[in-house]
Design an enzyme around this catalytic site. Sequence first.
Site, short mmCIF file in Angstrom:
data_model
loop_
_atom_site.label_atom_id
_atom_site.label_comp_id
_atom_site.label_asym_id
_atom_site.label_seq_id
_atom_site.Cartn_x
_atom_site.Cartn_y
_atom_site.Cartn_z
N HIS A 97 -4.73 14.97 -5.32
CA HIS A 97 -3.92 15.84 -4.42
C HIS A 97 -2.55 16.17 -4.90
O HIS A 97 -2.14 15.48 -6.11
CB HIS A 97 -3.74 14.73 -3.13
N ASP A 99 1.45 15.95 -3.41
CA ASP A 99 1.94 15.43 -2.26
C ASP A 99 2.82 16.36 -1.28
O ASP A 99 3.31 17.30 -1.75
CB ASP A 99 3.32 14.24 -2.69
N HIS A 254 -2.69 14.66 -8.91
CA HIS A 254 -2.57 13.39 -9.24
C HIS A 254 -3.38 12.37 -8.38
O HIS A 254 -3.79 12.88 -7.46
CB HIS A 254 -1.28 12.49 -9.35
N ARG A 269 7.48 4.44 -4.08
CA ARG A 269 7.65 5.93 -4.06
C ARG A 269 8.78 6.55 -3.61
O ARG A 269 8.93 6.28 -2.07
CB ARG A 269 6.23 6.55 -3.89
C1 SIN Z 1 0.44 8.58 -4.74
O1 SIN Z 1 -0.66 9.50 -4.62
O2 SIN Z 1 1.42 8.73 -4.55
C2 SIN Z 1 -0.20 7.13 -5.45
C3 SIN Z 1 -0.15 7.29 -6.95
C4 SIN Z 1 -0.61 5.82 -7.43
O3 SIN Z 1 -0.41 4.87 -6.73
O4 SIN Z 1 -0.90 5.80 -8.62
#
Ligand code: SIN
Length: 279
Positions: A97, A99, A254, A269
């Site tokens: 995905h 974000d 990612h 995050r």
């Molecule tokens: C995310 O999708 O923001 C998380 C990525 C992760 O936890 O490695």
Amino acid sequence: MSFTVTPTGAALGAFVSDIRLSEIGAAEGRGLIEALGEHGVLFFRGQELSPAEHIAFARSLGEIDTNAFFAPNEDFPEIAEVRTRPENAYVIGEAWHTDHSYETAPALGSILVARRLPSRGGDTAFSSMYAAYEALSDGMKATLGGLRAVHSSYEAFGVGLSKLPESERNERFKDSYPFGPDVVHPVVISHPVSGRAALYVNRSFTTRFDEWTVHESRPLLEFLFEHGASVEFTYRFRWAPGSVAIWDNRCTWHKALNDYRGESRLMHRITLKGCALAA
Ligand code: SIN
């Protein structure tokens, strides 16, 4: 600007060294945003960022875009907690995905700081949407160039969430789900910093092409989701204490790897505000 940028050698990503993220100024912030537009994701090692320093660093890159769905850190609500507990079968972000594509001005990028890591696994994989676009045939590029796609938070956080066991849902998200209206973006965007063309659909949030039905859209979207995940376009980052990654949501996907069942993982995050996207 004093830092050193060393490309991974894969389709995307670079390691940045000779920098302390707790101390950067405006010129370095601008330099990092440029490098991000070029490499898609930047990796840093040996950074000891406190939550307050994480926030200050984010502000040196742009404005913070607080995530509406993730549990915020108790003391620092600007920080979203990406947490896996040993009993969880699913991990946040385990499908490819980008974000916040469900927003009219999707997030520029996210800054992820490792707080607690499992003894094995828990890597994050990234894929270059520049490389995915460039590898398409001229015919497919021409077709996609005329298309726009619908992105929906309800698809992932409503429909998707309802498929998870209730215990998993309550762990992850707040009690209310602030779904916004669906939004439409070009399927191929011109990156706001680099000007390069990037494929801009993703499996988690893109539901159909604009003015197409879901049924009509599914085969072509499925092809693009598979194509974008081709290993040639990817790089897999191994976390260690002190690691930080920043990705640019406009030219990458990612995916968090779900391969450490029975262990905990906690990441902090912060997401940065972006702008409306154009073809
Ligand atoms: C995310 O999708 O923001 C998380 C990525 C992760 O936890 O490695």
